[in-house]
Design an enzyme around this catalytic site. Structure first.
Site, PDB file in Angstrom:
ATOM      1  N   ARG A 228      37.169 -24.578 -47.429  1.00 13.40           N
ATOM      2  CA  ARG A 228      36.240 -25.842 -47.343  1.00 13.40           C
ATOM      3  C   ARG A 228      36.088 -26.460 -46.218  1.00 13.40           C
ATOM      4  O   ARG A 228      36.984 -26.701 -45.626  1.00 13.40           O
ATOM      5  CB  ARG A 228      36.501 -26.531 -48.643  1.00 13.40           C
ATOM      6  N   HIS A 276      28.712 -18.680 -44.472  1.00 11.05           N
ATOM      7  CA  HIS A 276      29.566 -18.767 -45.608  1.00 11.05           C
ATOM      8  C   HIS A 276      29.437 -17.248 -46.745  1.00 11.05           C
ATOM      9  O   HIS A 276      28.731 -17.395 -47.575  1.00 11.05           O
ATOM     10  CB  HIS A 276      28.847 -19.835 -46.535  1.00 11.05           C
TER      11      HIS A 276
END
Length: 313
Positions: A228, A276
């Site tokens: 994250r 991502h």
């Protein structure tokens, strides 16, 4: 007939339609899947959910037995005050294998010194300086030993790396040195020639990698973050890269996504940005997890991967 709502962006339905129908049929379930607006909320038994979808207020879903998240991360929904139904995060075989392959690939890239070799195609034979140590002589540290972190740690162990794992609560994984707590974190960081972070986004993990903790790393340590974006203090990492305390960072997740074009990470020579892609849910395998959780809900069995609201994951 079981009633389910597909609460993701409309364009994603084409990817999930066939796999969901097959997985539900294979599980022996009769389920009608609806799009938002096609059925009254009080008739829905299960919500197949994405945080980027249209459902943000769960108040009217009084019959819903569970909200089945299609993403591994639940930080965008776990604090929603209207969500009183059980929430299950996504842990599926395709997502796990994607993370393992991403992490293993970048660890091997660092371990073999491929960036330097590819940048130095200049006719100079650097045999002696370019030979890497064996994996058993390279210390890799995994922050986070949940399903994804444990799978990555085990894959690296099988390649011969000396793997240390750290988690908030003590774990026991064969062949992995498992540490926990504040003292364990410091001990783990001090040995991290290659550091991989796969921690969830919680108040306890925000800015975990900051000026103080980055200074604990061996000088020139290399960082991989497919966990994250909030785990890293960006200013502290940029400063550590400038001094050489951190040799290189490969970053797949960011506080703001897409990463803004003007962000200094894009142009930094010691940063690799990936968009991502480390652990994307695959419709085929994610659908199998959704179907199994609906089967469990109908059978009165515990759900898979139910989120602990207090811990945030």
């Amino acid at each position: 007939m079981i009633q389910a709502l597909f609460a993701d962006r409309a364009e994603n339905w084409a990817r999930y339609d066939g796999p969901l129908q097959k997985a539900l049929a294979d599980a022996g379930l009769s389920v009608e899947i609806h799009q938002p607006g096609e059925i009254a909320p009080e008739r829905i038994d299960y919500i197949i959910y994405s945080p980027q979808g249209p459902v943000q207020d769960f108040t009217a879903y009084t019959r819903t037995k569970a909200v089945l998240n299609l993403w591994a991360g639940v930080e965008r929904v776990v604090g929603n005050a209207t969500l009183t139904q059980p929430l299950c995060r996504m842990v599926d075989a395709g997502l796990e294998r994607g993370m393992v392959e991403y992490v293993t690939g970048h660890v091997m890239r660092y371990h073999l010194g491929l960036d330097a070799l590819l940048a130095a195609q200049d006719g100079i034979w650097r045999h002696d300086s370019a030979t890497p140590p064996l994996a058993r002589n390279r210390s890799v540290v995994m922050l986070g030993l949940g399903a994804l972190g444990a799978a990555c740690a085990d894959a690296l162990r099988q390649l011969g790396f000396a793997v240390t794992g750290w988690s908030r609560t003590q774990k026991e994984i064969a062949g992995i040195t498992c540490l926990s707590g504040a003292d364990g974190l410091e001990a783990a960081l001090r040995r991290a020639e290659i550091l991989v972070s796969i921690l969830p986004d919680t108040p306890e993990t925000t800015d975990l990698l900051n000026a103080r903790t980055l200074a604990l790393l061996p000088r020139g340590a290399q960082l991989i973050n497919p966990g994250r974006g909030t785990l890293i203090d960006d200013d502290a990492l940029l400063a550590a890269l400038e001094t050489g305390q951190v040799g290189h960072a490969t970053l797949d997740v960011f506080r703001t996504e897409p990463l803004p074009p003007a962000h200094p990470y894009w142009a930094h020579p010691q940063v690799t940005v990936t968009p991502h892609i480390a652990a994307e849910s695959r419709a085929e395998t994610a659908s199998e997890v959704v179907a199994e959780n609906i089967r469990r809900g109908e059978a009165g069995e515990p759900f898979l991967y139910e989120v602990d609201r207090a811990r945030g994951y």
